[in-house]
Design a protein around this motif. Structure first.
Motif, mmCIF file in Angstrom:
data_model
loop_
_atom_site.group_PDB
_atom_site.id
_atom_site.type_symbol
_atom_site.label_atom_id
_atom_site.label_comp_id
_atom_site.label_asym_id
_atom_site.label_seq_id
_atom_site.Cartn_x
_atom_site.Cartn_y
_atom_site.Cartn_z
ATOM 1 N N GLY A 133 41.341 7.172 8.936
ATOM 2 C CA GLY A 133 42.292 6.211 9.503
ATOM 3 C C GLY A 133 41.975 5.897 10.959
ATOM 4 N N GLY A 134 42.540 4.783 11.457
ATOM 5 C CA GLY A 134 42.307 4.380 12.850
ATOM 6 C C GLY A 134 40.962 3.700 13.003
ATOM 7 N N GLY A 135 40.533 3.530 14.240
ATOM 8 C CA GLY A 135 39.243 2.869 14.483
ATOM 9 C C GLY A 135 38.094 3.713 13.957
ATOM 10 N N ASP A 136 37.046 3.064 13.467
ATOM 11 C CA ASP A 136 35.923 3.859 12.948
ATOM 12 C C ASP A 136 35.188 4.539 14.104
ATOM 13 O OD1 ASP A 136 34.823 1.499 13.972
ATOM 14 O OD2 ASP A 136 33.088 1.621 12.675
ATOM 15 N N ALA A 137 34.429 5.560 13.780
ATOM 16 C CA ALA A 137 33.641 6.277 14.792
ATOM 17 C C ALA A 137 32.394 6.812 14.111
ATOM 18 C CB ALA A 137 34.440 7.436 15.384
ATOM 19 N N GLY A 170 31.636 11.092 17.562
ATOM 20 C CA GLY A 170 31.678 9.648 17.869
ATOM 21 C C GLY A 170 31.520 9.429 19.359
ATOM 22 N N PHE A 171 32.003 10.382 20.131
ATOM 23 C CA PHE A 171 31.968 10.254 21.591
ATOM 24 C C PHE A 171 30.521 10.237 22.105
ATOM 25 C CE2 PHE A 171 31.953 12.710 25.670
ATOM 26 C CZ PHE A 171 32.459 11.714 26.474
ATOM 27 N N ASP A 172 29.732 11.166 21.625
ATOM 28 C CA ASP A 172 28.351 11.268 22.114
ATOM 29 C C ASP A 172 27.567 9.982 21.802
ATOM 30 O OD1 ASP A 172 26.209 13.015 23.253
ATOM 31 O OD2 ASP A 172 25.295 12.628 21.308
ATOM 32 N N GLN A 192 30.089 0.103 20.974
ATOM 33 C CA GLN A 192 30.185 1.547 21.240
ATOM 34 C C GLN A 192 30.621 2.343 20.012
ATOM 35 O OE1 GLN A 192 32.175 1.813 25.489
ATOM 36 N NE2 GLN A 192 32.553 -0.146 24.500
ATOM 37 N N ARG A 193 31.208 1.663 19.046
ATOM 38 C CA ARG A 193 31.653 2.366 17.836
ATOM 39 C C ARG A 193 30.627 2.266 16.710
ATOM 40 N NH1 ARG A 193 37.642 0.802 17.765
ATOM 41 N NH2 ARG A 193 37.290 0.072 15.657
ATOM 42 N N GLY A 194 29.576 1.442 16.946
ATOM 43 C CA GLY A 194 28.660 1.160 15.841
ATOM 44 C C GLY A 194 27.432 2.044 15.802
#
Ligand code: F6P
Length: 361
Positions: A9-13, A151-153, A287-289
């Motif tokens: 759920g929420g934005g993909d990462a 997802g952050f890295d 940045q999420r892709g």
């Protein structure tokens, strides 16, 4: 045979598919069956949207971006936008239907992968009696209870690469380039990518900024023969006595405002105050892709495996959390209490200041 269901759920990462892979493999090795709920809770609302996940179905997905299950940040079952026969959209609580379907399918556990919004929803289902386990996900890295989120890295690597590339244009044209990065109310992406990408200025939500200080830094560059500057601004950064910049079109059923636009405001002010040729760009969803970095893949796989371990142990209404060198189980209610901000005495903040980066204060 035990059956579990997983949702994203929420934005993909980047790394979501690696979590799904690990959950499926770890569950099958215990002799369990796994189902995936499409688009957050949609599969539990409408059983046609439920897919059976087998090791064959998840082969080769670890390195891919996005989520094979789809995701949404407008899918809160406690306040779901539903269109009636007259074509009007109304907000409904559909959580009871989801509880019924969960029982009807004979699931013994739901693994909910998401950020704080999705985890809050998962906790509400736990309060209704659903055995839930949370897996933290967000490129923003703003969940207090886990050292890091996957997802952050990847997001930081993408942002750093973009900042690196901007140097050549900024330098060739003697320009100021203002780059907006994501992160909501936390400045982790801006700080990490800005320091690594050699920014002159980094503006984060935790430190309200003064444009005059930013311009001072740009003018100081000139005195040292550097006729360009790179300014990295987090989407949630605020000017002193100012407010966050956001889109005014609020999407129905969405919990969070859509942040964005601060780079343009900062660039306009810099242009007026310094007279320098100034451009801005918003990195946005780039940045999420893409494929998750090795770090994110590994973390996501570890989260998935740890979630199945918690399911086996019956540690429900808990979230897996990275607590190096291992994994922890944190009550979801604790995990969603506060967002992880950049502490002002953080070593990265000190490093930025010591290597001459202006933080706008
Ligand atoms: O939480 C992840 C995030 O990418 C934030 O950094 C950003 O503010 C938001 O999601 C954007 O959401 P959307 O994809 O709905 O525009």
């Amino acid at each position: 045979m035990k059956k579990i269901v997983i949702s994203t759920g929420g934005g993909d990462a980047p790394g979501l598919n690696a979590v799904i892979y690990a959950v499926v493999r770890a569950a099958y090795s215990r002799g369990w069956e796994v189902y995936g709920s499409r688009s957050g809770y949609m599969g539990l609302l409408d059983l046609d949207e439920l897919v059976r996940l087998t090791p064959e179905k998840v082969q080769d997905i670890t390195s891919t971006g996005g989520t094979i299950l789809g995701s949404t940040n407008k899918g809160n079952p406690f306040a779901m936008p539903v269109e009636n026969l007259a074509g009007e959209t109304q907000i409904h609580d559909v959580s009871d239907r989801i509880m019924e379907n969960f029982k009807r399918m004979g699931f013994f556990c739901h693994i909910a992968v998401g950020g704080d919004g999705s985890l809050e929803i998962a906790h509400r289902f736990a309060e209704k009696g659903m055995p839930v386990i949370g897996v933290p996900k967000t490129i923003d890295n703003d969940l207090e209870a886990t050292r890091l989120t996957f997802g952050f890295d990847t997001a930081v690597s993408t942002a750093t690469e973009a900042i690196d590339k901007l140097h050549s244009t900024a330098k060739s044209h003697d320009r100021v380039m203002v780059v907006e990065v994501m992160g909501r109310e936390s400045g982790w992406i801006a700080l990490n990518s800005g320091i690594s990408g050699g920014a002159d200025v980094i503006l984060i939500p935790e430190i309200t900024f003064d444009v005059d200080k930013v311009c001072e830094k740009i003018n100081e560059n000139e005195l040292h023969g550097k006729h360009y500057a790179i300014v990295v601004v987090a989407e949630g950064a605020k000017e002193k006595h100012g407010a966050v910049v956001c889109k005014d079109d609020c999407e129905l059923g969405r919990q969070e405002v859509i942040l964005g636009g601060i780079a343009e405001c900062v660039a306009d002010e810099i242009k007026v105050k310094t007279g320098k040729d100034t451009r801005y760009l918003v990195l946005g969803h780039l940045q999420r892709g893409g494929s998750p970095t090795t770090f994110d893949r590994l973390l996501a796989l570890r989260f998935g495996a740890a979630a199945v371990r918690l399911a086996e142990a019956g540690t429900f209404d808990h979230m897996v959390a990275l607590a190096p060198p291992g994994m922890n189980a944190v009550p979801i209610a604790e995990a969603i209490k506060s967002r992880k901000k950049v502490p002002l005495d953080n070593d990265k903040v000190l490093t930025a200041r010591e290597i001459g980066i202006c933080l706008g204060d």
